[in-house]
Scaffold this motif. Structure first.
Motif, PDB file in Angstrom:
ATOM      1  N   MET A  28     -35.460  16.755  18.180  1.00  0.00           N
ATOM      2  CA  MET A  28     -34.665  16.192  19.268  1.00  0.00           C
ATOM      3  C   MET A  28     -33.179  16.344  18.983  1.00  0.00           C
ATOM      4  O   MET A  28     -32.392  16.677  19.880  1.00  0.00           O
ATOM      5  CB  MET A  28     -35.025  14.714  19.477  1.00  0.00           C
ATOM      6  N   ALA A  29     -32.759  16.089  17.745  1.00  0.00           N
ATOM      7  CA  ALA A  29     -31.351  16.246  17.385  1.00  0.00           C
ATOM      8  C   ALA A  29     -30.930  17.707  17.500  1.00  0.00           C
ATOM      9  O   ALA A  29     -29.832  18.011  18.000  1.00  0.00           O
ATOM     10  CB  ALA A  29     -31.107  15.730  15.972  1.00  0.00           C
ATOM     11  N   ASN A  30     -31.786  18.610  17.062  1.00  0.00           N
ATOM     12  CA  ASN A  30     -31.486  20.038  17.159  1.00  0.00           C
ATOM     13  C   ASN A  30     -31.367  20.471  18.615  1.00  0.00           C
ATOM     14  O   ASN A  30     -30.473  21.233  18.978  1.00  0.00           O
ATOM     15  CB  ASN A  30     -32.566  20.840  16.443  1.00  0.00           C
ATOM     16  N   SER A  31     -32.250  19.971  19.465  1.00  0.00           N
ATOM     17  CA  SER A  31     -32.204  20.300  20.879  1.00  0.00           C
ATOM     18  C   SER A  31     -30.925  19.778  21.519  1.00  0.00           C
ATOM     19  O   SER A  31     -30.289  20.477  22.318  1.00  0.00           O
ATOM     20  CB  SER A  31     -33.422  19.716  21.588  1.00  0.00           C
ATOM     21  N   ALA A  32     -30.538  18.562  21.193  1.00  0.00           N
ATOM     22  CA  ALA A  32     -29.298  17.997  21.743  1.00  0.00           C
ATOM     23  C   ALA A  32     -28.089  18.805  21.287  1.00  0.00           C
ATOM     24  O   ALA A  32     -27.173  19.070  22.079  1.00  0.00           O
ATOM     25  CB  ALA A  32     -29.155  16.537  21.324  1.00  0.00           C
ATOM     26  N   ASN A  33     -28.077  19.213  20.019  1.00  0.00           N
ATOM     27  CA  ASN A  33     -26.967  20.025  19.521  1.00  0.00           C
ATOM     28  C   ASN A  33     -26.923  21.377  20.210  1.00  0.00           C
ATOM     29  O   ASN A  33     -25.842  21.875  20.551  1.00  0.00           O
ATOM     30  CB  ASN A  33     -27.075  20.207  18.006  1.00  0.00           C
ATOM     31  N   ASN A  34     -28.082  21.984  20.407  1.00  0.00           N
ATOM     32  CA  ASN A  34     -28.129  23.280  21.095  1.00  0.00           C
ATOM     33  C   ASN A  34     -27.651  23.158  22.530  1.00  0.00           C
ATOM     34  O   ASN A  34     -26.931  24.032  23.033  1.00  0.00           O
ATOM     35  CB  ASN A  34     -29.540  23.856  21.057  1.00  0.00           C
ATOM     36  N   ASN A  35     -28.047  22.100  23.216  1.00  0.00           N
ATOM     37  CA  ASN A  35     -27.613  21.904  24.598  1.00  0.00           C
ATOM     38  C   ASN A  35     -26.107  21.698  24.672  1.00  0.00           C
ATOM     39  O   ASN A  35     -25.447  22.241  25.561  1.00  0.00           O
ATOM     40  CB  ASN A  35     -28.336  20.714  25.224  1.00  0.00           C
ATOM     41  N   ALA A  36     -25.569  20.916  23.757  1.00  0.00           N
ATOM     42  CA  ALA A  36     -24.122  20.693  23.741  1.00  0.00           C
ATOM     43  C   ALA A  36     -23.378  21.996  23.445  1.00  0.00           C
ATOM     44  O   ALA A  36     -22.350  22.292  24.065  1.00  0.00           O
ATOM     45  CB  ALA A  36     -23.763  19.633  22.708  1.00  0.00           C
ATOM     46  N   THR A  52     -23.612  25.680  36.256  1.00  0.00           N
ATOM     47  CA  THR A  52     -25.015  26.081  36.161  1.00  0.00           C
ATOM     48  C   THR A  52     -25.618  25.703  34.820  1.00  0.00           C
ATOM     49  O   THR A  52     -26.740  25.210  34.738  1.00  0.00           O
ATOM     50  CB  THR A  52     -25.138  27.605  36.378  1.00  0.00           C
ATOM     51  N   LEU A  53     -24.861  25.925  33.744  1.00  0.00           N
ATOM     52  CA  LEU A  53     -25.356  25.574  32.414  1.00  0.00           C
ATOM     53  C   LEU A  53     -25.516  24.068  32.254  1.00  0.00           C
ATOM     54  O   LEU A  53     -26.465  23.601  31.624  1.00  0.00           O
ATOM     55  CB  LEU A  53     -24.421  26.122  31.341  1.00  0.00           C
ATOM     56  N   ARG A  54     -24.609  23.306  32.818  1.00  0.00           N
ATOM     57  CA  ARG A  54     -24.734  21.841  32.748  1.00  0.00           C
ATOM     58  C   ARG A  54     -25.980  21.361  33.484  1.00  0.00           C
ATOM     59  O   ARG A  54     -26.693  20.478  33.010  1.00  0.00           O
ATOM     60  CB  ARG A  54     -23.491  21.166  33.320  1.00  0.00           C
ATOM     61  N   ILE A  55     -26.234  21.942  34.642  1.00  0.00           N
ATOM     62  CA  ILE A  55     -27.428  21.561  35.400  1.00  0.00           C
ATOM     63  C   ILE A  55     -28.682  21.936  34.624  1.00  0.00           C
ATOM     64  O   ILE A  55     -29.634  21.149  34.524  1.00  0.00           O
ATOM     65  CB  ILE A  55     -27.411  22.216  36.792  1.00  0.00           C
ATOM     66  N   ALA A  56     -28.700  23.147  34.054  1.00  0.00           N
ATOM     67  CA  ALA A  56     -29.870  23.583  33.285  1.00  0.00           C
ATOM     68  C   ALA A  56     -30.089  22.696  32.071  1.00  0.00           C
ATOM     69  O   ALA A  56     -31.220  22.309  31.758  1.00  0.00           O
ATOM     70  CB  ALA A  56     -29.702  25.035  32.856  1.00  0.00           C
ATOM     71  N   ALA A  57     -29.019  22.362  31.360  1.00  0.00           N
ATOM     72  CA  ALA A  57     -29.151  21.500  30.184  1.00  0.00           C
ATOM     73  C   ALA A  57     -29.635  20.107  30.575  1.00  0.00           C
ATOM     74  O   ALA A  57     -30.469  19.508  29.877  1.00  0.00           O
ATOM     75  CB  ALA A  57     -27.821  21.407  29.442  1.00  0.00           C
ATOM     76  N   ALA A  58     -29.135  19.593  31.692  1.00  0.00           N
ATOM     77  CA  ALA A  58     -29.576  18.271  32.141  1.00  0.00           C
ATOM     78  C   ALA A  58     -31.058  18.290  32.498  1.00  0.00           C
ATOM     79  O   ALA A  58     -31.795  17.348  32.188  1.00  0.00           O
ATOM     80  CB  ALA A  58     -28.742  17.823  33.334  1.00  0.00           C
ATOM     81  N   ARG A  59     -31.512  19.370  33.125  1.00  0.00           N
ATOM     82  CA  ARG A  59     -32.942  19.472  33.467  1.00  0.00           C
ATOM     83  C   ARG A  59     -33.798  19.578  32.226  1.00  0.00           C
ATOM     84  O   ARG A  59     -34.888  19.010  32.155  1.00  0.00           O
ATOM     85  CB  ARG A  59     -33.183  20.677  34.368  1.00  0.00           C
ATOM     86  N   ILE A  60     -33.311  20.317  31.233  1.00  0.00           N
ATOM     87  CA  ILE A  60     -34.061  20.432  29.985  1.00  0.00           C
ATOM     88  C   ILE A  60     -34.147  19.083  29.290  1.00  0.00           C
ATOM     89  O   ILE A  60     -35.200  18.682  28.804  1.00  0.00           O
ATOM     90  CB  ILE A  60     -33.418  21.491  29.063  1.00  0.00           C
TER      91      ILE A  60
END
Length: 68
Positions: A28-36, A52-60
């Motif tokens: 989960m921490a790795n995923s949050a870091n990758n999204n950021a 677009t990237l913000r929307i995609a990251a929020a959906r993920i």
């Protein structure tokens, strides 16, 4: 070499649960870091790409999908 006492089944299961919990938290921490990082690295290539990237990251992060 089989002279050491084995851990009880409960202790083995508890250790496995703790290991899975630690792996989940690390993922989960790795995923949050990758999204950021995904959001922050593409801010110079245009506001539409950034949005677009913000929307995609929020959906993920939320686990939601686009409804058609």
């Amino acid at each position: 070499m089989n002279w050491l006492p084995r851990a009880s089944m409960y202790d083995e299961m508890q250790a496995a649960r703790e290991k899975r919990r630690a792996n989940l938290q690390a993922d989960m921490a790795n995923s949050a870091n990758n999204n950021a990082a995904l959001i922050s690295t593409n801010t110079t290539s245009g506001e539409s790409v950034n949005l677009t990237l913000r929307i995609a990251a929020a959906r993920i992060q939320n686990g939601t999908t686009r409804k058609v």
